[in-house]
Enzyme design. Structure first.
Site, PDB file in Angstrom:
ATOM      1  N   ARG A 177      -3.829 -28.462 -22.929  1.00  0.00           N
ATOM      2  CA  ARG A 177      -4.396 -27.340 -23.875  1.00  0.00           C
ATOM      3  C   ARG A 177      -4.254 -27.589 -25.424  1.00  0.00           C
ATOM      4  O   ARG A 177      -5.069 -27.364 -26.132  1.00  0.00           O
ATOM      5  CB  ARG A 177      -3.428 -26.188 -23.391  1.00  0.00           C
ATOM      6  CG  ARG A 177      -3.664 -25.462 -22.317  1.00  0.00           C
ATOM      7  CD  ARG A 177      -2.771 -24.445 -21.814  1.00  0.00           C
ATOM      8  NE  ARG A 177      -3.242 -23.208 -22.607  1.00  0.00           N
ATOM      9  CZ  ARG A 177      -2.637 -22.129 -22.474  1.00  0.00           C
ATOM     10  NH1 ARG A 177      -1.535 -22.117 -21.997  1.00  0.00           N
ATOM     11  NH2 ARG A 177      -3.007 -21.170 -23.201  1.00  0.00           N
ATOM     12  N   CYS A 214       3.285 -20.934 -28.845  1.00  0.00           N
ATOM     13  CA  CYS A 214       2.662 -21.238 -27.376  1.00  0.00           C
ATOM     14  C   CYS A 214       1.231 -20.316 -27.218  1.00  0.00           C
ATOM     15  O   CYS A 214       0.568 -20.282 -28.239  1.00  0.00           O
ATOM     16  CB  CYS A 214       3.687 -20.644 -26.275  1.00  0.00           C
ATOM     17  SG  CYS A 214       4.053 -19.005 -26.123  1.00  0.00           S
TER      18      CYS A 214
END
Length: 279
Positions: A175, A234
């Protein structure tokens, strides 16, 4: 101050007259609610706390898990029996991501003694700990929040920290690199951020944290030391809280970007980087 506690240590403390307040924060992103799991069996004396409704505000431009309304959070903590003069122990059913969110919120709002059960419910059961289906009704606590005890980052703060200090991206490496994005609208990372997946904070195949020395070596290799200015983000500020907790185990203070990537990408004018670590 210790920020984690072993299952054996918890069992010993629960047997004492001044036992800690125990919070069960089982949560699974996109999965079933944690309350039915709690009702099916939990550490004796634990009170269930819901991450989505009590540890976060509704999703929006500030991200998928913004800071909770303080009145809602305070009410949940008081209903769970949280008091200023009693320690709190938090656990969940996974790698302690949700538990770390509760830990961080309580520490951010000034509670002086909060720990996460290392290894969570799995570690409790592996140590021979029994489960209970009884739902306690604790005396209402006197918890009074004093926000600001731990540092937080805004989007602008995070961008600046990535240039002058160390901004860790706690999501999966793919990611970060921009190869895949299963949740948020844009793939990639904040320019200058360093990939540091939360999953590497625990021992391989385990829910238990790596030891402090090993964590310190891991973070030092990424530039995150006690002498550096460190921040973490995050996807929505949950697994990043676990990284802040792991950094605390390693003796490295860190700020949390609560809005994280879900807030960052809500504004299309913010820059996005892709590819491997910065040189």
């Amino acid at each position: 101050m210790n920020v984690i506690i072993t299952a054996t240590e918890l069992a010993s403390e629960l047997a004492q007259s001044a036992a800690p307040v125990l919070l069960d924060v089982r949560y699974q992103l996109g999965g079933p609610p944690g309350r039915p799991q709690y009702e099916a069996g939990h550490v004796p004396g634990a009170v269930y706390v819901d991450l989505d409704s009590e540890l976060a505000a509704p999703p929006g431009p500030a991200g998928r898990h913004p800071l909770p309304d303080l009145e809602v959070f305070t009410g949940a903590m008081r209903a769970a029996g949280v008091r200023a003069d009693r320690p709190v122990v938090v656990y969940d059913g996974g790698q302690s991501w949700a538990a770390a969110r509760a830990w961080w919120l309580l520490r951010w709002t000034g509670h002086p003694d909060v720990r996460v059960l290392d290894g969570g419910l799995a570690a409790w059961q592996a140590s021979g700990g029994a489960l209970s289906v009884d739902q306690p009704a604790p005396e209402t606590g006197d918890f009074t929040p004093l926000p600001g005890a731990l540092p937080v980052l805004t989007a602008d703060d995070a961008a600046a920290l990535a240039r002058r200090g160390v901004l860790l991206d706690a999501r999966a490496a793919e990611r970060y690199r921009g190869e895949v994005e299963p949740i948020d609208p844009v793939a990639g990372h904040i320019p200058g951020a360093v990939s540091a997946p939360t999953t590497e904070n625990v021992a391989e195949g385990s829910t238990v944290f790596r030891d402090a020395a090993e964590l310190a070596r891991r973070f030092a290799s990424l530039g995150a030391t006690a002498d550096a200015e460190v921040g973490v983000y995050c996807g929505s500020g949950v697994s990043a809280a676990h990284e802040v907790l792991a950094l605390a185990v390693a003796g490295v203070p860190a700020a949390l970007y609560v809005g994280s990537w879900s807030e960052w990408t809500a504004d299309p004018s913010r820059p996005v980087a892709t590819g491997p670590q910065p040189g």
